[in-house]
Design an enzyme around this catalytic site. Structure first.
Site, PDB file in Angstrom:
ATOM      1  N   GLY A 161      14.630 -52.399   0.126  1.00  0.00           N
ATOM      2  CA  GLY A 161      15.871 -53.275  -0.020  1.00  0.00           C
ATOM      3  C   GLY A 161      16.462 -53.443   1.413  1.00  0.00           C
ATOM      4  O   GLY A 161      17.682 -53.736   1.375  1.00  0.00           O
ATOM      5  N   GLY A 162      15.685 -53.659   2.634  1.00  0.00           N
ATOM      6  CA  GLY A 162      16.242 -53.792   3.930  1.00  0.00           C
ATOM      7  C   GLY A 162      17.328 -52.980   4.152  1.00  0.00           C
ATOM      8  O   GLY A 162      17.554 -51.881   3.740  1.00  0.00           O
TER       9      GLY A 162
ATOM     10  N   GLU B  91       7.127 -57.248  10.565  1.00  0.00           N
ATOM     11  CA  GLU B  91       8.379 -56.611  10.780  1.00  0.00           C
ATOM     12  C   GLU B  91       8.824 -56.738  12.224  1.00  0.00           C
ATOM     13  O   GLU B  91      10.246 -56.165  11.929  1.00  0.00           O
ATOM     14  CB  GLU B  91       7.509 -54.886  10.991  1.00  0.00           C
ATOM     15  CG  GLU B  91       8.163 -53.814  10.566  1.00  0.00           C
ATOM     16  CD  GLU B  91       8.660 -54.068   8.912  1.00  0.00           C
ATOM     17  OE1 GLU B  91       9.468 -53.639   8.510  1.00  0.00           O
ATOM     18  OE2 GLU B  91       7.479 -54.049   8.451  1.00  0.00           O
TER      19      GLU B  91
ATOM     20  N   GLU C 256       7.487 -55.456   5.443  1.00  0.00           N
ATOM     21  CA  GLU C 256       8.981 -56.058   5.743  1.00  0.00           C
ATOM     22  C   GLU C 256       8.908 -57.164   4.714  1.00  0.00           C
ATOM     23  O   GLU C 256       9.418 -56.729   3.653  1.00  0.00           O
ATOM     24  CB  GLU C 256       8.718 -56.959   7.218  1.00  0.00           C
ATOM     25  CG  GLU C 256       9.964 -56.990   8.053  1.00  0.00           C
ATOM     26  CD  GLU C 256      11.310 -57.728   7.132  1.00  0.00           C
ATOM     27  OE1 GLU C 256      12.208 -56.805   6.802  1.00  0.00           O
ATOM     28  OE2 GLU C 256      11.545 -58.665   6.988  1.00  0.00           O
TER      29      GLU C 256
ATOM     30  N   THR D 226       9.118 -53.995   0.324  1.00  0.00           N
ATOM     31  CA  THR D 226       9.290 -52.573   0.899  1.00  0.00           C
ATOM     32  C   THR D 226       8.968 -51.603  -0.510  1.00  0.00           C
ATOM     33  O   THR D 226       9.199 -52.271  -1.566  1.00  0.00           O
ATOM     34  CB  THR D 226      10.352 -52.083   1.466  1.00  0.00           C
ATOM     35  OG1 THR D 226      10.480 -52.867   2.550  1.00  0.00           O
ATOM     36  CG2 THR D 226      10.168 -50.607   1.812  1.00  0.00           C
TER      37      THR D 226
ATOM     38  N   SER E 237      14.782 -49.900  11.671  1.00  0.00           N
ATOM     39  CA  SER E 237      14.411 -49.983  10.484  1.00  0.00           C
ATOM     40  C   SER E 237      15.750 -49.613   9.797  1.00  0.00           C
ATOM     41  O   SER E 237      16.600 -48.859  10.510  1.00  0.00           O
ATOM     42  CB  SER E 237      13.349 -49.141  10.302  1.00  0.00           C
ATOM     43  OG  SER E 237      13.181 -48.980   8.498  1.00  0.00           O
TER      44      SER E 237
ATOM     45  N   ASP F  95      12.509 -57.479  12.430  1.00  0.00           N
ATOM     46  CA  ASP F  95      13.712 -56.627  12.503  1.00  0.00           C
ATOM     47  C   ASP F  95      14.446 -56.479  13.660  1.00  0.00           C
ATOM     48  O   ASP F  95      15.251 -55.750  13.784  1.00  0.00           O
ATOM     49  CB  ASP F  95      13.229 -55.188  11.579  1.00  0.00           C
ATOM     50  CG  ASP F  95      13.061 -55.219  10.224  1.00  0.00           C
ATOM     51  OD1 ASP F  95      13.651 -56.373   9.543  1.00  0.00           O
ATOM     52  OD2 ASP F  95      13.117 -54.066   9.698  1.00  0.00           O
TER      53      ASP F  95
ATOM     54  N   ARG G 147       5.974 -46.472  12.133  1.00  0.00           N
ATOM     55  CA  ARG G 147       6.766 -47.770  12.309  1.00  0.00           C
ATOM     56  C   ARG G 147       5.930 -48.843  13.075  1.00  0.00           C
ATOM     57  O   ARG G 147       5.062 -48.388  14.132  1.00  0.00           O
ATOM     58  CB  ARG G 147       7.914 -47.581  12.988  1.00  0.00           C
ATOM     59  CG  ARG G 147       8.721 -49.028  13.084  1.00  0.00           C
ATOM     60  CD  ARG G 147       9.338 -49.465  11.683  1.00  0.00           C
ATOM     61  NE  ARG G 147      10.621 -50.461  11.882  1.00  0.00           N
ATOM     62  CZ  ARG G 147      11.015 -51.233  10.934  1.00  0.00           C
ATOM     63  NH1 ARG G 147      10.246 -51.088   9.788  1.00  0.00           N
ATOM     64  NH2 ARG G 147      11.967 -51.820  11.179  1.00  0.00           N
TER      65      ARG G 147
HETATM   66  N1  GLU Z   1      12.028 -54.249   7.273  1.00  0.00           N
HETATM   67  C1  GLU Z   1      12.852 -53.512   6.584  1.00  0.00           C
HETATM   68  C2  GLU Z   1      13.547 -52.291   7.244  1.00  0.00           C
HETATM   69  O1  GLU Z   1      12.662 -51.342   7.804  1.00  0.00           O
HETATM   70  C3  GLU Z   1      12.234 -53.043   5.503  1.00  0.00           C
HETATM   71  C4  GLU Z   1      12.059 -54.189   4.608  1.00  0.00           C
HETATM   72  C5  GLU Z   1      12.811 -54.472   3.395  1.00  0.00           C
HETATM   73  O2  GLU Z   1      12.901 -53.611   2.569  1.00  0.00           O
HETATM   74  O3  GLU Z   1      13.595 -55.618   3.374  1.00  0.00           O
HETATM   75  O4  GLU Z   1      14.565 -51.848   7.133  1.00  0.00           O
END
Ligand code: GLU
Length: 608
Positions: free
Chosen positions: A499-500, A454, A435, A415, A478, A457, A114
């Protein structure tokens, strides 16, 4: 000739010798004499499998497997290729999480690569000194130096190869060096993602030069080359990742973060970050134990913090363990319970999970804790959300809960994830990111890669109670959930998604679809999705609302579109998964539609 030019010219030479040494044809296609297989989202067979969102990247992974590389070698090669063909989702300017099953020892281990906050970041790093308020998320914070974390991806590759691989770094990077130099064919997704970012890309001249040649996004069907990235990867191939964390590339990264190279005419504020070469040199991956829980006789392994993925997936599964789920008579209730279990897991994630020393991982993934949380679930009625977080020490309380920590969470489809199983039954689940789609939008001048954003987050406003508060040297929480499921010590499923925060619910939904709802793996990957993250209404894909809206209504479940129906914003996740059955037969499944469709390959396809 400047010192920098000399280094890069030298690296180009090394690049070509790395290619020759590796035997890679330079087309990043099939080895000479062998026709590249047709890309398809599903592949069934033996001898190894790879699944990713991109045909070129999956082909690179397949070639490694065909040449007797193992799952770690193939995962690194595929990831590096994704950094070329999916530069807005992943690359050496970002970070990720790597989960590995070693078939010989039976062990599952993880690498936390990370991105990390620089030592100089302050608690009010995301507060605009002019307004005293947090910087607006977009475009101010996302396109900034202050949101860039020290990249962890090169170190992850080195660690993965050192711990598990059989190939040297240079050999795994050779195909992606060739791919960057020779180019790939631009597809709809790449063009659209460029257009979506065009305004902020235009604000950074180096980004505009690379991704907006002649002021426009590259045309579909044209060839996109990135010679600077080819040279940068060749530099890594020649010098190892010390070539990234020390020396001219590290100097360029630090300088770019400290003074984002923005066009004079741009009014984007692009607040500067504090990252120094010392921060970069100090970067280290973490190797911590995976999260582990049992679900219906299977062993589920995922990422411990700094990702919340492993904990949240395990907790939700543990909550569901107490119910009978099926895809027929009981489908409606099964989906209702899936939403309820997700809400509970998200309440606890917010309260307890972040990159802090005292995360009660074992408690959160325990069946006992999940059982104590089941009291918040009515099998016939949607809960009043947000549901409160659980008390870690439930004792014999009635339904012990604690106050919630409120969390804004991000939801987009940046991602990328790749899954690999090799001929020996080793498996890699690797999710990596920069990110946002397009990361910070800042390309390191002359180096061909985007820096991550990143650190967005982190929770923007400092709260000492929040496990996801900003701190120097810390990793933002994350949701990435690379997951490996074993049965009797052998790999059964390898799953992950971008997908965050929706990553967690997507991985959960695919596992439920396959394990409980009677779907094949490709069906579970393709199925319409919903993502309940402890909010009153549940964001869902239009197809999910069409299919299940009426079915879930009697339970009081309210669904809302996850995004504009006619754009990719409505899509939840982009899964890349593999199943290995008891006889060793492999089913590799990538998305058939989302994000333009992914590609799955097996080394020896079964006759159709
Ligand atoms: N920053 C997100 C995470 O680590 C991933 C980015 C995304 O897929 O939107 O959960």
């Amino acid at each position: 000739m400047s010192a920098r030019t000399i280094v890069r010219a030298g690296a180009a030479l090394v690049a070509s010798s790395a290619l020759i040494a590796s035997g890679v044809s330079g087309t990043a296609g099939a080895p000479a004499g062998k026709k590249a297989p047709e890309p398809s989202p599903t592949a069934i067979g033996h001898g190894g499998a790879v699944s990713s969102v991109d045909a070129d990247a999956s082909r690179v992974g397949l070639e490694v497997l065909e040449r007797d590389g193992n799952a770690a070698d193939a995962a690194v090669a595929t990831a590096s290729a994704l950094g070329v063909t999916e530069p807005y989702s992943a690359g050496i300017g970002g970070g990720g999480f790597f989960v590995y099953h070693d078939a010989e020892t039976g062990e599952v281990s993880t690498i936390d690569g990370r991105e990390t906050a620089p030592s100089g970041i302050t608690q009010d790093g995301f507060i605009d000194p002019e307004t005293g308020e947090p910087y607006p998320f977009s475009p101010e914070l996302v396109s900034s130096g202050v949101a860039v974390g020290v990249p962890g991806t090169p170190a992850t590759w080195e660690a993965a190869l050192r711990d598990h691989g059989t190939w040297p770094l240079a050999k795994t990077l050779a195909p992606s060096i060739a791919l960057a130099a020779k180019g790939f064919t631009v597809d709809e997704t790449f063009r659209q993602q460029t257009l979506d970012n065009a305004e902020r890309f235009a604000a950074f001249p180096d980004t505009a030069e690379l991704f907006l040649p002649d002021g426009d996004a590259p045309k579909v069907g044209s060839r996109f080359r990135n010679p600077d990235l080819a040279k940068t990867l060749a530099h890594l191939a020649a010098h190892g990742t010390q070539g990234f964390y020390r020396g001219p590339i590290a100097e360029d990264v630090a300088a770019t973060v400290q003074e984002p190279p923005i066009a004079a005419e741009s009014d984007l504020p692009a607040p500067a970050g504090s990252m120094t070469v010392d921060d970069i040199a100090a970067y280290e991956v973490r190797r911590q134990a995976p999260t582990h829980s049992e679900y219906r006789g299977l062993d589920v392994y995922g990422m411990a913090p700094s990702s919340s993925g492993g904990i949240a997936v395990s907790e939700a599964l543990n909550v569901l363990e107490g119910y009978e789920l099926d895809g027929e008579a009981n489908l409606a209730q099964s989906l209702h319970l899936f939403l309820e279990a997700s809400a509970v897991a998200f309440a606890d994630r917010a309260a307890y999970v972040g990159d802090v020393p005292d995360v009660p991982v074992e408690t959160l993934v325990s069946q006992e804790f999940a059982d104590s949380r089941a009291c918040t679930i009515d099998p016939d009625q949607a809960s009043e959300r947000p549901v409160p977080a659980g008390d870690l020490d439930p004792g014999d309380g009635q339904c012990p809960t604690v106050e919630n920590i409120e969390q804004p969470d991000t939801e987009n489809i940046s991602t990328t994830h790749l899954s690999v199983v090799d001929q020996w039954g080793n498996a890699a689940a690797y999710t990596l990111t920069i990110e946002q789609t397009g990361g910070s939008g800042i390309t390191v001048p002359g180096r061909g890669f985007l820096l991550n954003n990143e650190l967005t987050d982190f929770t923007a406003e400092y709260d000492p109670e929040d496990p996801n508060r900003i701190e120097p040297g810390k990793r933002p929480r994350s949701s990435m959930s690379p997951t490996i499921v074993l049965e009797d010590g052998e790999v059964r499923y390898v799953v992950g998604s971008p997908g965050g925060a929706t990553i967690i619910t997507t991985v959960l939904q695919v596992l439920l679809g396959r394990i409980d709802l009677g779907m094949t793996l490709p069906e579970a990957v393709a199925a319409p999705r919903a993502s309940q993250r402890n909010t009153a209404a549940t964001p869902a894909e239009p197809a999910f609302i069409d299919a299940y809206g009426d079915t879930l209504e009697p339970f009081g479940q309210v669904l809302e579109p996850s995004g504009d129906e006619f754009t990719s914003a409505a899509e939840i996740g982009a899964v890349a998964a593999i199943e290995r059955d008891e006889q060793g037969r492999l089913t590799a499944a990538a998305e058939p539609e989302r994000r333009g469709g992914g590609t799955a390959y097996v080394v020896n396809p079964s006759p159709r």
